[in-house]
Motif scaffolding. Sequence first.
Motif, PDB file in Angstrom:
ATOM      1  N   ALA A  19      17.973  20.955  27.260  1.00  0.00           N
ATOM      2  CA  ALA A  19      19.433  20.866  27.145  1.00  0.00           C
ATOM      3  C   ALA A  19      19.989  22.086  26.413  1.00  0.00           C
ATOM      4  O   ALA A  19      21.053  22.602  26.784  1.00  0.00           O
ATOM      5  CB  ALA A  19      19.833  19.577  26.431  1.00  0.00           C
ATOM      6  N   ASN A  20      19.281  22.563  25.381  1.00  0.00           N
ATOM      7  CA  ASN A  20      19.757  23.739  24.644  1.00  0.00           C
ATOM      8  C   ASN A  20      19.773  24.989  25.522  1.00  0.00           C
ATOM      9  O   ASN A  20      20.661  25.828  25.395  1.00  0.00           O
ATOM     10  CB  ASN A  20      18.919  23.976  23.391  1.00  0.00           C
ATOM     11  N   VAL A  21      18.796  25.100  26.414  1.00  0.00           N
ATOM     12  CA  VAL A  21      18.791  26.239  27.348  1.00  0.00           C
ATOM     13  C   VAL A  21      20.016  26.169  28.259  1.00  0.00           C
ATOM     14  O   VAL A  21      20.674  27.181  28.513  1.00  0.00           O
ATOM     15  CB  VAL A  21      17.471  26.276  28.164  1.00  0.00           C
ATOM     16  N   MET A  22      20.356  24.974  28.722  1.00  0.00           N
ATOM     17  CA  MET A  22      21.544  24.806  29.566  1.00  0.00           C
ATOM     18  C   MET A  22      22.809  25.128  28.757  1.00  0.00           C
ATOM     19  O   MET A  22      23.733  25.755  29.262  1.00  0.00           O
ATOM     20  CB  MET A  22      21.604  23.385  30.130  1.00  0.00           C
ATOM     21  N   THR A  23      22.838  24.728  27.489  1.00  0.00           N
ATOM     22  CA  THR A  23      23.979  25.032  26.623  1.00  0.00           C
ATOM     23  C   THR A  23      24.110  26.536  26.422  1.00  0.00           C
ATOM     24  O   THR A  23      25.217  27.082  26.462  1.00  0.00           O
ATOM     25  CB  THR A  23      23.824  24.315  25.265  1.00  0.00           C
ATOM     26  N   LEU A  24      22.995  27.210  26.218  1.00  0.00           N
ATOM     27  CA  LEU A  24      23.035  28.672  26.054  1.00  0.00           C
ATOM     28  C   LEU A  24      23.413  29.373  27.357  1.00  0.00           C
ATOM     29  O   LEU A  24      24.006  30.454  27.332  1.00  0.00           O
ATOM     30  CB  LEU A  24      21.702  29.185  25.512  1.00  0.00           C
ATOM     31  N   THR A  25      23.108  28.740  28.481  1.00  0.00           N
ATOM     32  CA  THR A  25      23.570  29.268  29.770  1.00  0.00           C
ATOM     33  C   THR A  25      25.087  29.190  29.828  1.00  0.00           C
ATOM     34  O   THR A  25      25.753  30.158  30.233  1.00  0.00           O
ATOM     35  CB  THR A  25      22.938  28.472  30.931  1.00  0.00           C
ATOM     36  N   ASN A  26      25.658  28.065  29.396  1.00  0.00           N
ATOM     37  CA  ASN A  26      27.107  27.899  29.304  1.00  0.00           C
ATOM     38  C   ASN A  26      27.694  29.018  28.441  1.00  0.00           C
ATOM     39  O   ASN A  26      28.638  29.704  28.847  1.00  0.00           O
ATOM     40  CB  ASN A  26      27.407  26.507  28.719  1.00  0.00           C
ATOM     41  N   LEU A  27      27.130  29.225  27.244  1.00  0.00           N
ATOM     42  CA  LEU A  27      27.624  30.259  26.339  1.00  0.00           C
ATOM     43  C   LEU A  27      27.534  31.647  26.972  1.00  0.00           C
ATOM     44  O   LEU A  27      28.485  32.441  26.892  1.00  0.00           O
ATOM     45  CB  LEU A  27      26.833  30.234  25.030  1.00  0.00           C
ATOM     46  N   SER A  28      26.422  31.932  27.609  1.00  0.00           N
ATOM     47  CA  SER A  28      26.230  33.244  28.239  1.00  0.00           C
ATOM     48  C   SER A  28      27.242  33.488  29.349  1.00  0.00           C
ATOM     49  O   SER A  28      27.810  34.582  29.459  1.00  0.00           O
ATOM     50  CB  SER A  28      24.814  33.363  28.799  1.00  0.00           C
ATOM     51  N   LEU A  29      27.474  32.469  30.166  1.00  0.00           N
ATOM     52  CA  LEU A  29      28.465  32.606  31.236  1.00  0.00           C
ATOM     53  C   LEU A  29      29.856  32.863  30.651  1.00  0.00           C
ATOM     54  O   LEU A  29      30.608  33.686  31.168  1.00  0.00           O
ATOM     55  CB  LEU A  29      28.467  31.363  32.123  1.00  0.00           C
ATOM     56  N   GLY A  30      30.181  32.166  29.562  1.00  0.00           N
ATOM     57  CA  GLY A  30      31.450  32.411  28.888  1.00  0.00           C
ATOM     58  C   GLY A  30      31.534  33.824  28.330  1.00  0.00           C
ATOM     59  O   GLY A  30      32.571  34.487  28.423  1.00  0.00           O
ATOM     60  N   GLY A  31      30.443  34.296  27.759  1.00  0.00           N
ATOM     61  CA  GLY A  31      30.403  35.668  27.243  1.00  0.00           C
ATOM     62  C   GLY A  31      30.603  36.693  28.347  1.00  0.00           C
ATOM     63  O   GLY A  31      31.380  37.653  28.194  1.00  0.00           O
ATOM     64  N   PHE A  32      29.932  36.489  29.461  1.00  0.00           N
ATOM     65  CA  PHE A  32      30.123  37.394  30.599  1.00  0.00           C
ATOM     66  C   PHE A  32      31.559  37.314  31.130  1.00  0.00           C
ATOM     67  O   PHE A  32      32.139  38.323  31.525  1.00  0.00           O
ATOM     68  CB  PHE A  32      29.125  37.087  31.724  1.00  0.00           C
ATOM     69  N   ALA A  33      32.129  36.109  31.155  1.00  0.00           N
ATOM     70  CA  ALA A  33      33.518  35.946  31.609  1.00  0.00           C
ATOM     71  C   ALA A  33      34.465  36.749  30.728  1.00  0.00           C
ATOM     72  O   ALA A  33      35.412  37.369  31.228  1.00  0.00           O
ATOM     73  CB  ALA A  33      33.909  34.463  31.615  1.00  0.00           C
ATOM     74  N   ILE A  34      34.221  36.753  29.425  1.00  0.00           N
ATOM     75  CA  ILE A  34      35.050  37.538  28.498  1.00  0.00           C
ATOM     76  C   ILE A  34      34.927  39.024  28.806  1.00  0.00           C
ATOM     77  O   ILE A  34      35.935  39.732  28.908  1.00  0.00           O
ATOM     78  CB  ILE A  34      34.651  37.238  27.040  1.00  0.00           C
ATOM     79  N   ILE A  35      33.703  39.482  28.968  1.00  0.00           N
ATOM     80  CA  ILE A  35      33.486  40.908  29.251  1.00  0.00           C
ATOM     81  C   ILE A  35      34.145  41.301  30.567  1.00  0.00           C
ATOM     82  O   ILE A  35      34.821  42.336  30.646  1.00  0.00           O
ATOM     83  CB  ILE A  35      31.976  41.237  29.247  1.00  0.00           C
ATOM     84  N   PHE A  36      33.985  40.480  31.599  1.00  0.00           N
ATOM     85  CA  PHE A  36      34.600  40.812  32.885  1.00  0.00           C
ATOM     86  C   PHE A  36      36.122  40.776  32.800  1.00  0.00           C
ATOM     87  O   PHE A  36      36.792  41.577  33.452  1.00  0.00           O
ATOM     88  CB  PHE A  36      34.065  39.919  34.003  1.00  0.00           C
ATOM     89  N   ALA A  37      36.679  39.873  32.005  1.00  0.00           N
ATOM     90  CA  ALA A  37      38.141  39.844  31.821  1.00  0.00           C
ATOM     91  C   ALA A  37      38.609  41.131  31.140  1.00  0.00           C
ATOM     92  O   ALA A  37      39.608  41.723  31.548  1.00  0.00           O
ATOM     93  CB  ALA A  37      38.569  38.618  31.011  1.00  0.00           C
ATOM     94  N   ILE A  38      37.892  41.565  30.126  1.00  0.00           N
ATOM     95  CA  ILE A  38      38.243  42.817  29.436  1.00  0.00           C
ATOM     96  C   ILE A  38      38.162  43.995  30.398  1.00  0.00           C
ATOM     97  O   ILE A  38      39.004  44.890  30.370  1.00  0.00           O
ATOM     98  CB  ILE A  38      37.321  43.034  28.213  1.00  0.00           C
ATOM     99  N   GLU A  39      37.162  43.966  31.264  1.00  0.00           N
ATOM    100  CA  GLU A  39      36.965  45.042  32.238  1.00  0.00           C
ATOM    101  C   GLU A  39      37.979  44.987  33.381  1.00  0.00           C
ATOM    102  O   GLU A  39      38.039  45.891  34.201  1.00  0.00           O
ATOM    103  CB  GLU A  39      35.544  44.978  32.817  1.00  0.00           C
ATOM    104  N   GLY A  40      38.748  43.896  33.462  1.00  0.00           N
ATOM    105  CA  GLY A  40      39.759  43.771  34.512  1.00  0.00           C
ATOM    106  C   GLY A  40      39.282  43.053  35.758  1.00  0.00           C
ATOM    107  O   GLY A  40      40.024  42.930  36.730  1.00  0.00           O
ATOM    108  N   ASN A  41      38.055  42.556  35.755  1.00  0.00           N
ATOM    109  CA  ASN A  41      37.524  41.825  36.902  1.00  0.00           C
ATOM    110  C   ASN A  41      37.827  40.332  36.686  1.00  0.00           C
ATOM    111  O   ASN A  41      36.953  39.536  36.356  1.00  0.00           O
ATOM    112  CB  ASN A  41      36.022  42.081  37.053  1.00  0.00           C
ATOM    113  N   LEU A  42      39.096  39.974  36.872  1.00  0.00           N
ATOM    114  CA  LEU A  42      39.580  38.655  36.506  1.00  0.00           C
ATOM    115  C   LEU A  42      39.065  37.545  37.424  1.00  0.00           C
ATOM    116  O   LEU A  42      38.833  36.423  36.967  1.00  0.00           O
ATOM    117  CB  LEU A  42      41.102  38.656  36.449  1.00  0.00           C
ATOM    118  N   ARG A  43      38.876  37.847  38.684  1.00  0.00           N
ATOM    119  CA  ARG A  43      38.374  36.808  39.604  1.00  0.00           C
ATOM    120  C   ARG A  43      36.933  36.421  39.275  1.00  0.00           C
ATOM    121  O   ARG A  43      36.571  35.251  39.334  1.00  0.00           O
ATOM    122  CB  ARG A  43      38.503  37.252  41.048  1.00  0.00           C
ATOM    123  N   LEU A  44      36.121  37.404  38.924  1.00  0.00           N
ATOM    124  CA  LEU A  44      34.743  37.092  38.535  1.00  0.00           C
ATOM    125  C   LEU A  44      34.740  36.322  37.210  1.00  0.00           C
ATOM    126  O   LEU A  44      33.963  35.375  37.038  1.00  0.00           O
ATOM    127  CB  LEU A  44      33.900  38.363  38.422  1.00  0.00           C
TER     128      LEU A  44
END
Length: 179
Positions: A19-44
Motif C-alpha cells: 500500500a505504501n508503494v501505491m501511496t508513493l506512486t500517487n505522490l510521484s504522479l502529483g510531483g510530476f503533475a506539478i513539474i509539467f504544470a510549471i513547464e506549461g504542459n497542462l494537459r499532461l
Amino acid sequence: MFLLDVFDSTIKKFKAQTANVMTLTNLSLGGFAIIFAIEGNLRLSLLLIFIAALADRFDGMIARKLNIESELGKQLDSMSDIISFGVAPALLLYQGILNEFGVPGIFFTVFYIACGAFRLARFNITESDGYFTGLPITAAGCLTTLSFLAIPFLPGQTFLFIIIILSFLMVSPYKLKKV
C-alpha cells in the motif's frame, strides 16, 4: 527451516509495503503533475492528477484488503494527497487561468492549498465515525482539475469562484458519509 522463515519474513515485509508503494506512486504522479504544470504542459499535468487519484483509491483498498493499515500509511497518504490533490490541481488552475488575476489569483491558489492541508490535518487527528468532515481533498482536487477543462467555455472569474468554494467546502463542518 531457516530459509523458510527468511522467505516468510520477506513476503510479510513486501506485503506490508504494498500500500505504501501505491501511496508513493500517487505522490510521484502529483510531483510530476506539478513539474509539467510549471513547464506549461497542462494537459499532461491534468492526466497525471487523475491517474494519481486512481493510485490513491487503490492504496486504501490494498491496505484494508491485506489488513496492513498503519499510522505511517495514514500520514504518508495525507502527505501524498496534499501534493497530488492540493498543490498540483491548484498550480494547474493557476497556470491555466488564475494567473490572469494577479495577486487575487495567487492568494486564492495558496488559500486552496492551505485549506487542503488543514482538512488533511483535521482528518488525521479525528477518530473515524463513518463520516468525512468537510469535502475530502481528493474530491476537491479532482473537481479543481476537472474545472480546468472548462476554461475555454467559462468566464475567468468563474474559476476564482470555484477555487474559493472548494477551499471553504474542505474546511467546512459539514459531514459527508464515507462510501
